[in-house]
Design an enzyme around this catalytic site. Structure first.
Site, PDB file in Angstrom:
ATOM      1  N   MET A  97       0.805  -1.223   0.000  1.00  0.00           N
ATOM      2  CA  MET A  97       0.000   0.000   0.000  1.00  0.00           C
ATOM      3  C   MET A  97       0.838   1.274   0.000  1.00  0.00           C
ATOM      4  O   MET A  97       0.499   2.264   0.644  1.00  0.00           O
ATOM      5  CB  MET A  97      -0.950  -0.012   1.205  1.00  0.00           C
ATOM      6  CG  MET A  97      -1.892  -1.196   1.235  1.00  0.00           C
ATOM      7  SD  MET A  97      -2.875  -1.376  -0.277  1.00  0.00           S
ATOM      8  CE  MET A  97      -3.952   0.044  -0.127  1.00  0.00           C
ATOM      9  N   SER A 112      -5.947  -7.697 -13.144  1.00  0.00           N
ATOM     10  CA  SER A 112      -4.865  -7.502 -14.112  1.00  0.00           C
ATOM     11  C   SER A 112      -3.521  -7.614 -13.412  1.00  0.00           C
ATOM     12  O   SER A 112      -3.343  -7.076 -12.313  1.00  0.00           O
ATOM     13  CB  SER A 112      -4.951  -6.106 -14.755  1.00  0.00           C
ATOM     14  OG  SER A 112      -6.233  -5.845 -15.278  1.00  0.00           O
ATOM     15  N   HIS A 152      -3.831  -5.986  -9.772  1.00  0.00           N
ATOM     16  CA  HIS A 152      -4.835  -4.964  -9.490  1.00  0.00           C
ATOM     17  C   HIS A 152      -6.229  -5.546  -9.715  1.00  0.00           C
ATOM     18  O   HIS A 152      -6.454  -6.249 -10.710  1.00  0.00           O
ATOM     19  CB  HIS A 152      -4.620  -3.757 -10.409  1.00  0.00           C
ATOM     20  CG  HIS A 152      -5.549  -2.629 -10.120  1.00  0.00           C
ATOM     21  ND1 HIS A 152      -5.382  -1.791  -9.038  1.00  0.00           N
ATOM     22  CD2 HIS A 152      -6.675  -2.216 -10.749  1.00  0.00           C
ATOM     23  CE1 HIS A 152      -6.360  -0.907  -9.028  1.00  0.00           C
ATOM     24  NE2 HIS A 152      -7.163  -1.142 -10.048  1.00  0.00           N
ATOM     25  N   ASN A 193       2.763  -5.977 -10.410  1.00  0.00           N
ATOM     26  CA  ASN A 193       1.683  -5.679  -9.475  1.00  0.00           C
ATOM     27  C   ASN A 193       0.419  -6.367  -9.957  1.00  0.00           C
ATOM     28  O   ASN A 193       0.255  -6.620 -11.154  1.00  0.00           O
ATOM     29  CB  ASN A 193       1.445  -4.165  -9.405  1.00  0.00           C
ATOM     30  CG  ASN A 193       0.393  -3.796  -8.372  1.00  0.00           C
ATOM     31  OD1 ASN A 193       0.392  -4.314  -7.259  1.00  0.00           O
ATOM     32  ND2 ASN A 193      -0.517  -2.906  -8.737  1.00  0.00           N
ATOM     33  N   ASP A 235      -0.947   2.333 -11.584  1.00  0.00           N
ATOM     34  CA  ASP A 235      -1.564   1.167 -12.232  1.00  0.00           C
ATOM     35  C   ASP A 235      -1.592   1.330 -13.752  1.00  0.00           C
ATOM     36  O   ASP A 235      -2.557   0.944 -14.418  1.00  0.00           O
ATOM     37  CB  ASP A 235      -2.992   0.950 -11.705  1.00  0.00           C
ATOM     38  CG  ASP A 235      -3.020   0.680 -10.210  1.00  0.00           C
ATOM     39  OD1 ASP A 235      -2.109  -0.013  -9.720  1.00  0.00           O
ATOM     40  OD2 ASP A 235      -3.941   1.162  -9.529  1.00  0.00           O
TER      41      ASP A 235
END
Length: 203
Positions: free
Chosen positions: A93, A139, A112, A110, A148
């Site tokens: 985070m 994703s 998402h 990452n 993102d």
């Protein structure tokens, strides 16, 4: 050999899915080296310890590259280097500084909980419900300097039901995350991801 570092801030369920996948499928080309948490109370730290993975907490008031330098130092101490490493964000985070991203260019992944580029940022499941979309999902993408916004590696879709709540939709998306993220780590370890501008080609 890919040396893996995982960054977490909470329960670490995606971290756990990756570690379980590596263990159950005996992926010899990926070696989990370190799990780093931004929060000392993160549940994922105990889970990582059960897998025998070293853990480290980096929790302070520093921001940007001043903070990320400490993360990079820990990663490199455990041999997760820009030349041989992969860094997976799993419920982490904090926004990464441009310097961190450039140091590990196209070596940070990452996951998402939306079909990017729709609904970036926080509360993506709620945004999907509020917007009234019929299909959402998750994703996995390489991390760039935006939010993102990096090249998308793979996605899985989830149908939105008329009676879905934030909790029910989040749970179904999370189930797909636990399938998709380990798959993308495997593709990376097999050197099957070719980045061409914004496009990731799976060879």
């Amino acid at each position: 050999m890919i040396n893996l570092g995982i960054l977490i801030s909470g329960r670490g369920s995606n971290m756990e899915s990756i570690l379980n996948f590596l263990k159950e499928n005996a992926i010899a080309d990926v070696c989990p080296k370190i799990v780093i948490s931004s929060k000392p109370e993160a549940e994922g730290l105990k889970k990582a310890t059960k897998f025998g993975i070293p853990t480290k907490v980096v929790s302070n008031n520093l921001k940007g590259w001043d903070y990320d330098k400490e993360i990079v130092n820990v990663l490199q101490k455990y041999e997760v280097n820009p030349e041989n490493g992969l860094v997976c964000l799993a419920g982490y985070m904090r926004l990464l500084s441009p310097e961190f991203v450039r140091t590990y260019k196209m070596r940070i992944m990452n996951i998402h909980p939306s079909l990017l580029p729709s609904f970036p940022g926080l509360n993506s499941q709620k945004k999907a419900l509020d917007y009234g979309v019929k299909v959402t999902g998750c994703s996995v993408h390489f991390v760039d300097e935006g939010l993102d916004s990096g090249p998308i590696i793979a996605q899985k879709h989830v149908i939105v039901s008329d009676n879905d709540t934030y909790e029910t939709l989040s749970d179904r998306i999370l189930e797909q995350e636990h399938i998709l993220y380990p798959y993308c780590v495997k593709l990376f370890s097999e050197r099957r991801l070719l980045v061409e501008g914004r496009k990731v080609v799976i060879t």
